[in-house]
Design a protein around this motif. Structure first.
Motif, PDB file in Angstrom:
ATOM      1  N   ASN A   9      14.037  20.208 -26.041  1.00  0.00           N
ATOM      2  CA  ASN A   9      13.582  19.519 -24.838  1.00  0.00           C
ATOM      3  C   ASN A   9      12.449  18.562 -25.166  1.00  0.00           C
ATOM      4  O   ASN A   9      11.568  18.877 -25.970  1.00  0.00           O
ATOM      5  N   LYS A  10      12.494  17.391 -24.513  1.00  0.00           N
ATOM      6  CA  LYS A  10      11.427  16.418 -24.721  1.00  0.00           C
ATOM      7  C   LYS A  10      10.181  16.868 -23.963  1.00  0.00           C
ATOM      8  O   LYS A  10      10.282  17.476 -22.898  1.00  0.00           O
ATOM      9  N   PRO A  11       9.041  16.553 -24.515  1.00  0.00           N
ATOM     10  CA  PRO A  11       7.821  16.905 -23.780  1.00  0.00           C
ATOM     11  C   PRO A  11       7.702  16.045 -22.522  1.00  0.00           C
ATOM     12  O   PRO A  11       8.207  14.931 -22.452  1.00  0.00           O
ATOM     13  N   ARG A  12       7.066  16.590 -21.553  1.00  0.00           N
ATOM     14  CA  ARG A  12       6.858  15.871 -20.304  1.00  0.00           C
ATOM     15  C   ARG A  12       5.984  14.653 -20.530  1.00  0.00           C
ATOM     16  O   ARG A  12       4.983  14.723 -21.246  1.00  0.00           O
ATOM     17  N   GLU A  13       6.376  13.520 -19.893  1.00  0.00           N
ATOM     18  CA  GLU A  13       5.592  12.305 -20.044  1.00  0.00           C
ATOM     19  C   GLU A  13       4.480  12.274 -19.008  1.00  0.00           C
ATOM     20  O   GLU A  13       4.634  12.767 -17.895  1.00  0.00           O
ATOM     21  N   TRP A  14       3.394  11.674 -19.386  1.00  0.00           N
ATOM     22  CA  TRP A  14       2.247  11.538 -18.493  1.00  0.00           C
ATOM     23  C   TRP A  14       2.440  10.277 -17.662  1.00  0.00           C
ATOM     24  O   TRP A  14       2.506   9.181 -18.186  1.00  0.00           O
ATOM     25  N   ASP A  15       2.574  10.450 -16.365  1.00  0.00           N
ATOM     26  CA  ASP A  15       2.797   9.311 -15.470  1.00  0.00           C
ATOM     27  C   ASP A  15       1.731   9.354 -14.383  1.00  0.00           C
ATOM     28  O   ASP A  15       1.963   9.826 -13.280  1.00  0.00           O
ATOM     29  N   TYR A  16       0.575   8.833 -14.697  1.00  0.00           N
ATOM     30  CA  TYR A  16      -0.541   8.854 -13.756  1.00  0.00           C
ATOM     31  C   TYR A  16      -0.760   7.472 -13.179  1.00  0.00           C
ATOM     32  O   TYR A  16      -0.922   6.495 -13.906  1.00  0.00           O
ATOM     33  N   ARG A  17      -0.702   7.378 -11.857  1.00  0.00           N
ATOM     34  CA  ARG A  17      -1.031   6.134 -11.161  1.00  0.00           C
ATOM     35  C   ARG A  17      -2.185   6.432 -10.217  1.00  0.00           C
ATOM     36  O   ARG A  17      -2.033   7.240  -9.304  1.00  0.00           O
ATOM     37  N   PRO A  18      -3.310   5.797 -10.418  1.00  0.00           N
ATOM     38  CA  PRO A  18      -4.441   6.079  -9.538  1.00  0.00           C
ATOM     39  C   PRO A  18      -4.159   5.596  -8.115  1.00  0.00           C
ATOM     40  O   PRO A  18      -3.457   4.614  -7.903  1.00  0.00           O
ATOM     41  N   ILE A  19      -4.704   6.290  -7.160  1.00  0.00           N
ATOM     42  CA  ILE A  19      -4.538   5.940  -5.753  1.00  0.00           C
ATOM     43  C   ILE A  19      -5.790   5.207  -5.305  1.00  0.00           C
ATOM     44  O   ILE A  19      -6.900   5.732  -5.392  1.00  0.00           O
ATOM     45  N   TYR A  20      -5.590   3.977  -4.823  1.00  0.00           N
ATOM     46  CA  TYR A  20      -6.697   3.178  -4.352  1.00  0.00           C
ATOM     47  C   TYR A  20      -6.672   3.122  -2.834  1.00  0.00           C
ATOM     48  O   TYR A  20      -5.608   3.129  -2.224  1.00  0.00           O
ATOM     49  N   PHE A  21      -7.827   3.034  -2.229  1.00  0.00           N
ATOM     50  CA  PHE A  21      -7.930   2.945  -0.778  1.00  0.00           C
ATOM     51  C   PHE A  21      -7.615   1.525  -0.337  1.00  0.00           C
ATOM     52  O   PHE A  21      -8.207   0.561  -0.822  1.00  0.00           O
ATOM     53  N   ASP A  22      -6.664   1.388   0.574  1.00  0.00           N
ATOM     54  CA  ASP A  22      -6.269   0.082   1.088  1.00  0.00           C
ATOM     55  C   ASP A  22      -6.515   0.081   2.598  1.00  0.00           C
ATOM     56  O   ASP A  22      -5.832   0.775   3.349  1.00  0.00           O
ATOM     57  N   GLU A  23      -7.498  -0.695   3.033  1.00  0.00           N
ATOM     58  CA  GLU A  23      -7.878  -0.702   4.448  1.00  0.00           C
ATOM     59  C   GLU A  23      -6.755  -1.209   5.343  1.00  0.00           C
ATOM     60  O   GLU A  23      -6.519  -0.666   6.424  1.00  0.00           O
ATOM     61  N   GLU A  24      -6.057  -2.257   4.912  1.00  0.00           N
ATOM     62  CA  GLU A  24      -4.981  -2.819   5.726  1.00  0.00           C
ATOM     63  C   GLU A  24      -3.857  -1.808   5.912  1.00  0.00           C
ATOM     64  O   GLU A  24      -3.312  -1.665   7.006  1.00  0.00           O
ATOM     65  N   LYS A  25      -3.508  -1.117   4.841  1.00  0.00           N
ATOM     66  CA  LYS A  25      -2.443  -0.128   4.915  1.00  0.00           C
ATOM     67  C   LYS A  25      -2.844   1.021   5.842  1.00  0.00           C
ATOM     68  O   LYS A  25      -2.038   1.491   6.643  1.00  0.00           O
ATOM     69  N   GLU A  26      -4.079   1.463   5.748  1.00  0.00           N
ATOM     70  CA  GLU A  26      -4.562   2.527   6.627  1.00  0.00           C
ATOM     71  C   GLU A  26      -4.561   2.073   8.088  1.00  0.00           C
ATOM     72  O   GLU A  26      -4.219   2.835   8.985  1.00  0.00           O
ATOM     73  N   ALA A  27      -4.940   0.814   8.335  1.00  0.00           N
ATOM     74  CA  ALA A  27      -4.941   0.290   9.700  1.00  0.00           C
ATOM     75  C   ALA A  27      -3.520   0.236  10.253  1.00  0.00           C
ATOM     76  O   ALA A  27      -3.287   0.587  11.422  1.00  0.00           O
ATOM     77  N   ARG A  28      -2.558  -0.203   9.428  1.00  0.00           N
ATOM     78  CA  ARG A  28      -1.159  -0.231   9.873  1.00  0.00           C
ATOM     79  C   ARG A  28      -0.664   1.178  10.183  1.00  0.00           C
ATOM     80  O   ARG A  28       0.037   1.403  11.162  1.00  0.00           O
ATOM     81  N   LYS A  29      -1.049   2.125   9.339  1.00  0.00           N
ATOM     82  CA  LYS A  29      -0.620   3.507   9.527  1.00  0.00           C
ATOM     83  C   LYS A  29      -1.205   4.073  10.829  1.00  0.00           C
ATOM     84  O   LYS A  29      -0.493   4.718  11.605  1.00  0.00           O
ATOM     85  N   ASP A  30      -2.486   3.817  11.074  1.00  0.00           N
ATOM     86  CA  ASP A  30      -3.118   4.297  12.300  1.00  0.00           C
ATOM     87  C   ASP A  30      -2.494   3.652  13.532  1.00  0.00           C
ATOM     88  O   ASP A  30      -2.294   4.301  14.553  1.00  0.00           O
ATOM     89  N   LYS A  31      -2.180   2.354  13.435  1.00  0.00           N
ATOM     90  CA  LYS A  31      -1.568   1.642  14.555  1.00  0.00           C
ATOM     91  C   LYS A  31      -0.187   2.225  14.864  1.00  0.00           C
ATOM     92  O   LYS A  31       0.181   2.408  16.017  1.00  0.00           O
ATOM     93  N   ARG A  32       0.585   2.506  13.813  1.00  0.00           N
ATOM     94  CA  ARG A  32       1.916   3.075  14.000  1.00  0.00           C
ATOM     95  C   ARG A  32       1.827   4.467  14.628  1.00  0.00           C
ATOM     96  O   ARG A  32       2.599   4.804  15.524  1.00  0.00           O
ATOM     97  N   LEU A  33       0.872   5.257  14.178  1.00  0.00           N
ATOM     98  CA  LEU A  33       0.719   6.600  14.739  1.00  0.00           C
ATOM     99  C   LEU A  33       0.237   6.540  16.182  1.00  0.00           C
ATOM    100  O   LEU A  33       0.602   7.378  16.998  1.00  0.00           O
TER     101      LEU A  33
END
Length: 78
Positions: A9-33
């Motif tokens: 078996n191949k070893p598991r690959e490291w796939d890390y993507r940092p999560i950044y705060f996006d104000e516009e995305k949060e505003a859209r999410k709040d508006k939709r909710l």
């Protein structure tokens, strides 16, 4: 299991993507909710229907005015 090519078996690959705060995305999410609260769809429907009614009334008034101008023009010319 194969003798010549044992399965390893191949070893598991490291796939890390940092999560950044996006104000516009949060505003859209709040508006939709906010739209999903109880009764929001009915309010949106009523608002859309009043806008459509206003547009329909304004178009009707425009056609009546144009018809009046046409009749007046025909009356003047004859």
């Amino acid at each position: 299991m194969s003798v010549l090519f044992p399965k390893v078996n191949k070893p598991r690959e490291w796939d890390y993507r940092p999560i950044y705060f996006d104000e516009e995305k949060e505003a859209r999410k709040d508006k939709r909710l906010a739209r999903l609260r109880r009764g929001a769809f009915r309010e949106e429907h009523e608002k859309n229907m009043t806008e459509l009614r206003k547009k329909k009334d304004s178009k009707l008034l425009l056609w009546i005015i144009l018809l009046g101008i046409l009749i007046f023009g025909v009356y003047i010319l004859l």
